[in-house]
Write an enzyme that holds these catalytic residues in place. Structure first.
Site, PDB file in Angstrom:
ATOM      1  CG  HIS A  16       1.992   2.069   0.757  1.00 46.62           C
ATOM      2  ND1 HIS A  16       1.040   1.187   1.214  1.00 46.62           N
ATOM      3  CD2 HIS A  16       1.315   3.217   0.464  1.00 46.62           C
ATOM      4  CE1 HIS A  16      -0.154   1.770   1.202  1.00 46.62           C
ATOM      5  NE2 HIS A  16      -0.003   2.998   0.745  1.00 46.62           N
ATOM      6  CB  SER A 358       6.069  14.292   5.803  1.00 45.71           C
ATOM      7  OG  SER A 358       6.508  14.018   4.489  1.00 45.71           O
TER       8      SER A 358
END
Length: 461
Positions: A16, A358
């Site tokens: 986050h 990612s």
């Protein structure tokens, strides 16, 4: 005329913090004052100055009762309860103090990450508008929305051919967000329901999505009731659009580097172009001992140089039976600068848990992936990566379903790395998405324009 001022409230987890900080920098670069609101735990570990912020980002922290972070054995339900109750009070106090502060510009808008849905309710109490910063792909929000709006029976039926509206791909059970699976505790599903109910309290709520138009053209328009606005990839400028060469990190890493972690880039530079396998499963995944052994076996059987990030608790050591063999072939570290690694010329593929940060970084840098999804949005991300964007392959667990065997790991890595027809097509596709991600962030790109329109509407820039 006073400067526009946005409060950005974000849950204190790495997945986050990173996109939220990058969004804060984008706001600051548009000459907007930003108050970054998060927990003491996250604030203590973050860089207090964000690259390119021009001094316009200030941090406000609150104690959630877990100032050293959530520890193994802590009650997760109590953690979330304390986070909510203390967060509501702290946010209310922050907004009230801003109202009477004659020296600061007035906060006129609130942006919040999805585990802070209560922030929208607090904003309403202060007659402020708000927007959700959605840090997963739009497709995942679509799935949750359709689940709670008429499609729960179809999803709960256990089918491996789930058809949802909005141009979404056909989904199997393993492609669903884990919060919707029967094995997941009901409280996680309740968290998602609460978020959607919060959005329903507004007419045509705005959802800022860490994605870009070309990547999810249908998903971004699948929910008529929401205005989903793609503003990604939320990645430091130096690695994407190049507008700010000094912006080379998110500025909020919550993990400490180990003693042998600093020479990752030097080690990468000793390897040939596109030869290294990078393995990292993010900040929340605790890999079992048996799975670690299988990953090690798969890497050794490949015989390719690898960089493997293994997170362990403080004071613990990495315990793998073939450690000496592994050290002869590759490098094991507890931390690395993932942005630097993914953009290094020696990198050949990324074995990833498929967390959205990612995954989006890999897409943006043209790195093909081996998907090793674990929970939450990762199964959906892996589905999109393999079958929609075609930038990698996904591992299959063994018959017991709990472990991915070393042979399967080796097979997937070789499909990406062996230079054959499939490998070539994956790299071509990865290169295509890399170009499109960069185009989205160009001066007249879709994400740049989307953000301009949003800011013009909500804060009058």
């Amino acid at each position: 005329m006073s400067r526009a001022h946005v409060l950005l409230a974000t849950f204190p987890a790495q997945g986050h913090i990173n996109p939220a900080l990058q969004f804060a920098k984008r706001l600051a670069n548009a000459d907007i004052q930003v108050t970054f609101f998060t927990s003491v735990y996250a604030w203590r570990r973050m860089s207090r100055t964000a690259a390119g912020s021009n001094g316009l980002i200030n941090f406000v922290s609150f104690s959630d009762g877990y100032d050293d972070g959530l520890q193994p054995g802590d009650d997760g339900k109590n953690y979330m309860s304390e986070m909510k109750s203390r967060g509501i009070k702290a946010l209310s106090d922050t907004l009230a103090a801003n109202n009477v502060d004659q020296k600061s510009s007035k906060i006129t808008f609130v942006v919040y990450s999805h585990l802070f849905a209560w922030a929208a309710k607090v904003a309403r109490e202060f007659h402020l508008r708000s927007a959700l910063l959605w840090i997963e792909p739009a497709t995942v929000l679509d799935i949750f929305y359709f689940y709670f709006n008429g499609y729960s029976d179809e999803i709960d039926a256990g089918s491996d051919a789930i058809h949802l509206p909005g141009g979404l791909p056909v989904l199997a059970q393993r492609d669903l967000p884990s919060f919707l699976l029967p094995s997941t505790h009901e409280r996680f599903r309740s968290l998602m329901k609460e978020k959607l109910e919060t959005l329903e309290g507004e007419e045509k709520p705005k959802v800022l999505v860490n994605s870009f138009d070309a990547l999810e053209p249908d998903a971004l328009k699948a929910i008529d009731k929401y205005e989903m606005i793609a503003i990604g990839p939320l990645i430091p400028s130096a690695f994407l659009d190049g507008k700010d060469p000094s912006d080379r990190s998110f500025g909020g890493d919550l993990f400490e580097k180990g003693s042998n972690d600093d020479d990752c880039l030097e080690w990468l530079s000793t390897n040939p172009r596109s030869s290294v396998v990078y393995v990292s499963f993010g900040s929340f995944v605790n890999t079992t001992k048996s799975q670690m052994e299988e990953i090690a076996r798969g890497l050794l059987d490949c015989g390719r140089p690898f960089l493997w990030v293994v997170r362990v608790n403080e004071g613990e050591e990495v315990l793998i039976s073939c450690m000496e063999e592994l050290k002869r072939v590759g490098k094991i570290v507890s931390w690395c600068s993932q942005l630097e690694v993914l953009t290094h010329p020696s990198l050949g593929c990324f074995v990833t848990h498929c967390g959205w940060n990612s995954t989006l970084e890999s897409i943006s840098f043209g790195v093909p992936m081996v998907a090793f999804p674990q929970w939450f949005d990762q199964g959906t991300n892996a589905k999109l990566m393999e079958d929609v964007w075609r930038t990698g392959v996904r591992v299959r667990a063994n018959e017991e379903g709990s472990v991915v065997d070393g042979d399967e790991i080796r097979r997937c890595i070789e499909e990406v790395m062996d230079g054959g027809e499939k490998s070539r097509k994956l790299r071509e596709s990865a290169g295509k998405w890399k170009d499109l991600a960069r185009k989205a962030m160009e001066e007249d790109g879709s994400s740049v324009n989307n953000l301009k329109v949003f800011l013009d509407e909500v804060v009058g820039i």
